[in-house]
Design an enzyme around this catalytic site. Structure first.
Site, PDB file in Angstrom:
ATOM      1  N   GLU A  36       1.181  -0.975  -0.005  1.00  0.00           N
ATOM      2  CA  GLU A  36      -0.006   0.069  -0.126  1.00  0.00           C
ATOM      3  C   GLU A  36       0.876   1.013   0.057  1.00  0.00           C
ATOM      4  O   GLU A  36       1.726   1.548   0.933  1.00  0.00           O
ATOM      5  CB  GLU A  36      -0.907   0.266   1.237  1.00  0.00           C
TER       6      GLU A  36
ATOM      7  N   CYS B 217      -1.699   8.522   4.089  1.00  0.00           N
ATOM      8  CA  CYS B 217      -1.608   7.942   2.703  1.00  0.00           C
ATOM      9  C   CYS B 217      -3.032   8.643   1.901  1.00  0.00           C
ATOM     10  O   CYS B 217      -2.884   8.958   0.595  1.00  0.00           O
ATOM     11  CB  CYS B 217      -1.713   6.581   2.447  1.00  0.00           C
TER      12      CYS B 217
END
Length: 1006
Positions: free
Chosen positions: A758, A792
């Site tokens: 990720e 993120c």
């Protein structure tokens, strides 16, 4: 000396069990109400209203013809909420087509039988005909249809403006006073409380504008005269969140310094003219703050206007602390020798209070969840107000005929003076009868403002009074007998003695998973343990490991794999649940670690600990549901099963920005799937990871199944990835490092090793001209600047429609100016520091480049000496979406416009250009056009799409998180497919007929 607002609690704990609170209300009412007499008094009022129904355009009638539970009512409500603020014709047409296209005004969902059947049928037919001139979805209309569409939209706008006239007394205070004078000719005893329409302030300019409007209203009402009594004079209602942008518990010092003087100035104006001024109620997390402010104002009034009796406060009966609030206001009055006004209302934010408690994992709800419990609370508060009538002038805001009759009965018993209140545009029929039958005073709560500001107010009133259970809704329904309509709420409450009508937040999830425990930071009882833990926490980083330590750990984990993998799945899942319970119980301790090591604010710390707890429980449940042996179909005489097995030693490399949640999610997923785990936290945050590993060991995970390795990525991380025993890698971090890991794994001899990655994102939010600017700005500020932009999922690119971009940018600039950047250990801090010197230098350089190449939009003021590595949240306007080349992992926002004359002219072009950036993590959409939101989501190549909310804070099992393209490999963390990636699959086929034949089949022939 500057006054302070004492944070010491005045009220009981806000999350007490509902039956306990209800019992206090019932006790207050015991023996005080003769309900048969209430019914006898109210029945004629109900019948008279039904005999002489309200006009077609009154709220009661509209709710009958188009109830909000129907698609037609919902479509009209949403048009009323949004259409008046849309400046461009094309979007207005798209919105109207979208909403009207979702309902059948000439079908079964059309107008109901009733006193206005003919008008309802005419209006329904007109709407149905108008739909034929609107395009389907957002397909470009032809010339004839385009002309027709504009006509339909113009007519719809006019209709909503006319509707607004029914609920807004006037566009200006002058207009409103003229209308009030006209209404007083029909009902001489009416008085008015004027309310300036609008949302809470997002900028100082907004707050100053609201302050000026309140002052102007007071002067207009006074007209240079001094009223004989506040009880017989008109007045105003003020919203504290409109007068200060940061009206919240965490900003008490600023509230005292900025808001208190503003309200004090209004109090002086009202007192000088002997008018009444009431502070409106707001959300429960501001209640203690409101009372602290109220008492400071009482001190001022006692010193300067001791004879004035026009200062008041609204109390919401649906709050479980309502009785205590009434008593506290009476205590303040007696302590300072004053008499106050108190407006008792049911409440206006019930749905928001419920959602907040569920999202935050609070121990209960701060509001009643049964309607009849709120009704009982209202009557109990009314009785208590009447008892305090020597120091309180009670004002009862209700449209319920039974409640009115009960209040009249109780007030007569005590000889108390009081007044009733109703909303302008509602309840006129009931009060026509009440005022004719009893000599009570009545005040009208009267909104004042432009029709475009009506939207939030009108929709809120529709939602509150349009529910099927509301008195206003049932009053117009002759199928509901008066005795049923006027049934005693006390009897219902005594009969059920029910607990919450909704699952408590801990039991939110229907699959039985226990929700993680949160904390209300505005509640001193819940905040104090967190602050104490922060004060006590000291960080001592462990020594770094070496590549030799890595090899020793990998050998140990490799040898421990078989024993760990042989553990029954139920045992591994039980260990995760035990770890979750232990972590849940140690919330303060881990919050202290996160504040001191990761420099997170307290609110972010609570959310992160809860996410880690959720990961443990969710993956335990998912493992038992998905990783158990699965039988497969096949021919008779054969047995087929699918087994999911651990792969071996999984290397888990986690980032510093979520050093507990992401670390825990990776590790426990790998463990419960049967792998042993080498866990390497970010070098900046090893202590919180070490503490969690200790917790897992105590929960039963053996040392040879889980090892923590602390060191630099280029040494320890690289050695782990390259090790021959590595059977899988789970990584969260930068795209560049993920590529490096991928190349390292591909170059290794031996088995092909899976990578779960990720990585970052150039996350965009697309905003069209139907979006409410205040909601947009709230979502942008949270998404771009919370956690100092070090997420993120954080918003990097704001894409605004050119028709409303200037206004949104100006509001955003003002909102950014109000943020507090500083020490994350302080409650008032919104934005903490960057993680380390390297990050600070890199992001500072990126900001300097943007200053040269782009237009500065806004920057938050920062005292650079307040704490190390503070970087001001900043926003720049750039020319094109394609100009955004790389992620800036900090509080830096890029803004671009779309629409006619821009590089992206349509929303489809916007999505295509965002997709072309190559990242695919999160996307925000702000629109009231449902089909547009659906089309954007379908076209966007991203993992998570958020519509009309912020785009951070994904919840485990609710919003599985992860992206595609340059943003990662998937599967999504916290989702139902995540564990499979940690497993190898094995199919076992057994010929059960091998020993002599198919006994099962042969037995069936007999």
């Amino acid at each position: 000396m500057m006054p302070t607002l004492n944070p010491a609690p005045r009220l009981p704990f806000p999350y007490r069990p509902e039956p306990e609170v209800l019992a206090a209300s019932l006790q207050q009412l015991h023996g005080r109400l003769a309900w048969p007499a209430v019914v006898d008094a109210a029945r004629p009022w109900v019948q008279a209203v039904r005999d002489k129904p309200a006009p077609f355009w009154a709220l009661e009638s509209l709710l009958r013809e188009y109830p909000i539970s129907s698609s037609e009512g919902l479509a009209l409500m949403r048009l009323a909420e949004a259409l008046l603020r849309v400046p461009d014709a094309e979007t207005a047409i798209a919105l109207t087509a979208d909403q009207l296209g979702r309902a059948e005004f000439d079908g079964e969902g059309g107008p109901a039988e009733g006193p206005h059947k003919m008008l309802a049928q005419i209006s329904a037919s007109a709407i149905a005909l108008s739909k034929k001139f609107l395009p389907e979805s957002e397909n470009p209309p032809g010339l004839f249809q385009r002309l027709g569409s504009r006509t339909v939209v113009a007519a719809t706008v006019r209709a909503i403006q006319l509707l607004g006239r029914q609920f807004v007394l006037g566009r200006t205070i002058g207009e409103a006073m003229d209308e009030a004078a006209s209404q007083r000719k029909a009902q001489a005893r009416l008085t008015f409380s004027y309310d300036m329409l609008g949302e809470g302030a997002r900028t100082e300019a907004d707050a100053e504008r609201y302050l000026a409007s309140y002052r102007n209203a007071l002067r207009a009402i006074a007209g240079g005269r001094v009223a004989s009594s506040p009880m017989t004079a008109d007045g105003i209602s003020i919203k504290l969140s409109a007068l200060f942008t940061r009206y919240e518990d965490a900003q008490r010092e600023r509230v005292a310094a900025v808001l208190l003087p503003r309200v004090r100035a209004l109090v002086d104006e009202a007192a000088a003219a002997n008018l009444n001024l009431t502070i409106d109620a707001e959300e429960s997390d501001r209640l203690e703050l409101s009372l602290a402010l109220f008492e400071q104002l009482a001190v001022h009034i006692a010193a300067t206007h001791p004879q004035w009796q026009g200062f008041g406060l609204a109390v919401q009966a649906y709050q479980t602390r309502a009785l205590a609030v009434v008593d506290e206001v009476a205590r303040i009055a007696r302590a300072h020798g004053l008499r106050f006004m108190v407006r008792l209302v049911k409440g206006a934010y019930w749905d928001g209070e419920i959602k907040r408690a569920q999202e935050a994992g609070l121990p209960g709800y701060p509001v009643f969840t049964h309607k009849h419990h709120t009704d009982v609370s209202y009557l109990a508060c009314a009785a208590r107000l009447i008892e305090h009538h020597a120091v309180i002038y009670p004002q009862f805001a209700t449209h319920n005929a039974g409640t009115i009759a009960a209040i009249v009965q109780m007030a007569q018993q005590h000889g108390a003076t009081f007044e009733m209140q109703r909303l302008h545009g509602m309840g006129e029929g009931v009060y026509r009868e009440v005022l004719a039958a009893t000599p009570v005073a009545c005040r009208v709560y009267a909104p004042v403002g432009e029709h475009r500001d009506l939207l939030a107010y009108l929709v809120r009133r529709l939602l509150e009074n349009g529910a099927n259970s509301s008195f206003v809704h049932q009053l117009a329904d002759e199928a509901v007998a008066p005795e049923e309509l006027l049934a005693s709420p006390l009897e219902a409450a005594i009969a059920t003695q029910a607990a919450s009508a909704l699952p408590l937040p801990v039991a939110l999830y229907p699959d039985g998973r226990v929700n993680s425990t949160g904390a209300d930071i505005a509640c001193v009882a819940q905040r104090a343990p967190l602050e104490a833990a922060v004060a006590m926490t000291r960080i001592a980083p462990p020594p770094m490991d070496t590549p030799a330590d890595v090899d020793a750990a990998m050998q140990r984990l490799h040898h421990g794999f078989e024993a760990w993998h042989a553990r029954p799945l139920a045992e591994r899942a039980a260990m995760l649940r035990a770890a979750a319970d232990a972590l849940d119980a140690r919330l303060p301790e881990f919050c202290g670690l996160l504040v001191k090591e990761a420099h997170k604010t307290l609110g972010d710390c609570v959310a992160e600990v809860r996410e880690a707890v959720d990961f443990c429980r969710y993956y335990a449940d998912q493992a038992e549901a998905r990783l158990a042996e699965q039988p497969l179909p096949g021919p008779t005489g054969e047995r087929n099963v699918l087994r999911l097995k651990g792969r071996g030693v999984f290397v888990c490399i986690s980032p510093w920005n979520f050093p507990l949640a992401i670390f825990a999610g990776q590790v426990v997923a790998a463990l419960v799937a049967g792998n042993t785990v080498a866990a390497k936290p970010a070098e900046q945050t090893p202590v919180v990871a070490a503490r969690f590993v200790e917790l897992l060991h105590r929960a039963g995970v053996p040392a040879d199944a889980l090892a923590l390795l602390h060191g630099l990525g280029e040494t320890v991380g690289a050695a782990l990835v390259a090790h021959p025993h590595t059977a899988g890698v789970c990584f969260t971090g930068s795209t560049a490092v993920a590529r490096l890991i991928n190349r390292t794994l591909a170059a290794k001899d031996g088995p092909i090793v899976p990578l779960i990655a990720e990585t970052g994102g150039l996350n965009a939010m697309v905003v069209d001209s139907t979006a409410l600017p205040e909601q947009v700005v709230d979502a942008v500020v949270q998404s771009a600047f919370r956690s100092a932009g070090q997420r993120c999922s954080a918003l990097r690119l704001l894409v605004l429609h050119e028709a409303t971009a200037d206004g949104v940018i100006e509001m955003l600039k003002g909102a950014m100016a109000e943020l507090v950047v500083g020490d994350p250990a302080l409650l008032a801090t919104d934005v903490g520091p960057l993680i380390d010197d390297e990050a600070f230098a890199g992001i500072s350089a990126a900001v300097q480049r943007l200053e040269r190449e782009s237009r500065l939009v806004g920057r938050t003021p920062v005292d650079a000496g307040a704490f190390p590595r503070l970087l001001a949240p900043v926003a720049f306007e750039i020319g094109r979406i394609a100009d955004l080349k790389a992620e800036v992992f900090g509080p830096v926002l890029h803004i671009v416009r779309w629409g006619p004359g821009q590089a992206a002219k349509t929303v489809d072009e916007v999505v295509a250009q965002v997709n072309a950036l190559g990242y695919g993590l999160t996307l925000g959409v702000q629109t009231r056009i449902d089909t547009r939101a659906e089309r954007i989501a379908a076209a966007a190549r991203v993992g998570n799409v958020y519509v009309n909310r912020n785009m951070i804070g994904a919840v485990v099992g609710v919003q599985p998180f992860g992206g595609e393209g340059l943003s990662g490999t998937g599967p999504k963390a916290g989702g139902p497919h995540y564990l499979y990636r940690f497993c190898a699959e094995q199919t076992v086929t057994i010929n059960t007929a091998a020993a002599g034949g198919n006994a099962e089949l042969l037995a069936g022939l007999a």
